[in-house]
Design a protein around this motif. Structure first.
Motif, PDB file in Angstrom:
ATOM      1  N   PHE A 152      -1.377  14.418   3.702  1.00 14.54           N
ATOM      2  CA  PHE A 152      -0.943  15.824   3.626  1.00 14.54           C
ATOM      3  C   PHE A 152       0.342  15.981   2.804  1.00 14.54           C
ATOM      4  N   GLY A 153       0.383  15.304   1.654  1.00 18.30           N
ATOM      5  CA  GLY A 153       1.518  15.431   0.754  1.00 18.30           C
ATOM      6  C   GLY A 153       2.721  14.580   1.095  1.00 18.30           C
ATOM      7  N   HIS A 154       2.620  13.796   2.139  1.00 19.24           N
ATOM      8  CA  HIS A 154       3.730  12.935   2.560  1.00 19.24           C
ATOM      9  C   HIS A 154       3.343  11.482   2.330  1.00 19.24           C
ATOM     10  N   PHE A 155       4.298  10.672   1.863  1.00 12.01           N
ATOM     11  CA  PHE A 155       4.006   9.287   1.488  1.00 12.01           C
ATOM     12  C   PHE A 155       4.737   8.301   2.397  1.00 12.01           C
ATOM     13  N   SER A 156       4.061   7.197   2.666  1.00 12.30           N
ATOM     14  CA  SER A 156       4.662   6.081   3.382  1.00 12.30           C
ATOM     15  C   SER A 156       4.108   4.792   2.786  1.00 12.30           C
ATOM     16  N   TYR A 157       4.568   3.658   3.292  1.00 12.05           N
ATOM     17  CA  TYR A 157       4.246   2.369   2.687  1.00 12.05           C
ATOM     18  C   TYR A 157       3.802   1.405   3.773  1.00 12.05           C
ATOM     19  N   GLU A 158       2.764   0.638   3.453  1.00 13.37           N
ATOM     20  CA  GLU A 158       2.306  -0.401   4.371  1.00 13.37           C
ATOM     21  C   GLU A 158       2.226  -1.710   3.613  1.00 13.37           C
ATOM     22  N   PHE A 159       2.566  -2.801   4.300  1.00 12.27           N
ATOM     23  CA  PHE A 159       2.588  -4.118   3.671  1.00 12.27           C
ATOM     24  C   PHE A 159       1.736  -5.071   4.500  1.00 12.27           C
ATOM     25  N   TYR A 160       0.892  -5.840   3.803  1.00 12.09           N
ATOM     26  CA  TYR A 160      -0.094  -6.703   4.433  1.00 12.09           C
ATOM     27  C   TYR A 160       0.224  -8.159   4.122  1.00 12.09           C
ATOM     28  N   PHE A 161       0.059  -9.000   5.138  1.00 13.88           N
ATOM     29  CA  PHE A 161       0.376 -10.420   5.017  1.00 13.88           C
ATOM     30  C   PHE A 161      -0.804 -11.223   5.557  1.00 13.88           C
ATOM     31  N   TYR A 162      -1.270 -12.171   4.757  1.00 15.97           N
ATOM     32  CA  TYR A 162      -2.460 -12.944   5.107  1.00 15.97           C
ATOM     33  C   TYR A 162      -2.135 -14.418   5.221  1.00 15.97           C
ATOM     34  N   GLY A 175       0.832  -1.188   0.000  1.00 10.72           N
ATOM     35  CA  GLY A 175       0.000   0.000   0.000  1.00 10.72           C
ATOM     36  C   GLY A 175       0.872   1.244   0.000  1.00 10.72           C
ATOM     37  N   ILE A 176       0.520   2.213  -0.831  1.00  8.72           N
ATOM     38  CA  ILE A 176       1.159   3.529  -0.804  1.00  8.72           C
ATOM     39  C   ILE A 176       0.159   4.485  -0.172  1.00  8.72           C
ATOM     40  N   LYS A 177       0.554   5.101   0.925  1.00 11.46           N
ATOM     41  CA  LYS A 177      -0.344   5.972   1.681  1.00 11.46           C
ATOM     42  C   LYS A 177       0.117   7.426   1.577  1.00 11.46           C
ATOM     43  N   GLU A 178      -0.832   8.304   1.275  1.00 10.22           N
ATOM     44  CA  GLU A 178      -0.560   9.740   1.202  1.00 10.22           C
ATOM     45  C   GLU A 178      -1.288  10.438   2.335  1.00 10.22           C
TER      46      GLU A 178
END
Length: 292
Positions: free
Chosen positions: A81-91, A76-79
């Protein structure tokens, strides 16, 4: 950026044994011929390249894929307020018989990050996620993750999210899954039932975006500081509109539009977090998802 201008490490194309799955790792059939078209991982690699992300992020992504194999990690790419981070999901829906465990993923990441997080294998979680953000890049540590537990009911599919640190496990979010076509009245009712909303300024179309409503599933989330809505299994046209509508870089949106013919075979998952203000609904976070 045209495909020819992209680095070869950014382009990944669909092969004969590729898997197509949404951000819950539920499989779907592609929307037409897919062979030779772009994988959703290309969207992640392209974003990292276009934004000049620290190489550490891709190193971690590659480590996850080596550890679990292809098409087992949701990115996942999360925005915000103009700043980006990354989240990763495992099932792993086998729960207690799982093979995709927190220990396995953190072990695979150990050449790049350290962590002292442990969760008993007897906890019946079916999913967990972790973030890679500026703090992770700076410290090379993972000090918290999200743990997801089922929430059996007779009416609607739902899940409970907990925040896990070395000190405690705390309730974080509640998620409710609705079929967009059959349960639209329930979706509307669930969105309106929130402590975060001021119903005097309630504009449902500012949350349940009409141009996203050709999706297959709508997920409504109640969170600590805001609420969220996710539009799952969205055709390409909706995904393209979403990326242009929220705070993703124009060059990235342009890349997606330019390569529509190589991306229209997939379904997409996107989401927004929002709060109620004096002037109405305010979007505080947006996100897109794909398969690694």
């Amino acid at each position: 950026m045209s495909t020819s201008a992209m680095s070869t490490s950014t382009i990944e194309r669909v092969g004969p044994h590729d898997r197509f799955a949404d951000y819950c790792l539920w499989d779907y059939e592609p929307r037409g011929p897919a062979a030779g078209k772009l994988r959703s991982s290309t969207l992640l690699w392209t974003f990292l390249e276009m934004t000049g992300a620290d190489p550490f992020v891709r190193d971690c992504c590659e480590a996850m894929r080596r550890t679990l194999g292809p098409f087992k990690t949701v990115w996942g790419i999360k925005e915000r307020f103009g700043h980006f981070s990354y989240e990763f999901y495992f099932y792993d829906y086998e729960r207690l018989e799982r093979t995709t465990s927190i220990e396995r993923v953190l072990g695979g990441l150990s050449p790049f990050v350290s962590s002292n997080l442990t969760v008993s294998p007897q906890r019946p979680y079916f999913m967990f996620s972790l973030d890679i953000d500026d703090r992770t890049i700076a410290t090379r540590r993972i000090d918290e993750l999200s743990l997801y537990i089922g929430n059996p009911t007779n009416s609607v599919s739902s899940g409970i999210c907990y925040n896990v640190t070395a000190e405690a496990i705390r309730l974080d979010n509640l998620y409710y899954f609705f079929d967009r076509e059959r349960e639209i009245a329930d979706i509307r009712a669930k969105i309106a039932c929130s402590a975060h909303l001021d119903l005097r300024n309630f504009d449902l179309d500012a949350i349940l975006w009409p141009d996203m409503m050709d999706c297959g599933i709508v997920v409504v989330a109640n969170k600590k500081f805001n609420d969220g809505v996710y539009f799952a299994r969205l055709p390409f046209d909706g995904f393209e509109r979403f990326v242009r509508k929220v705070g993703f870089p124009p060059d990235y949106a342009g890349f997606i539009s330019e390569h529509s013919g190589e991306l229209d075979h997939m379904l997409y998952d996107v989401g927004i977090d929002y709060i109620s203000t004096e002037s109405g609904i305010k979007i505080v976070k947006s996100a897109i998802y794909g398969l690694l």
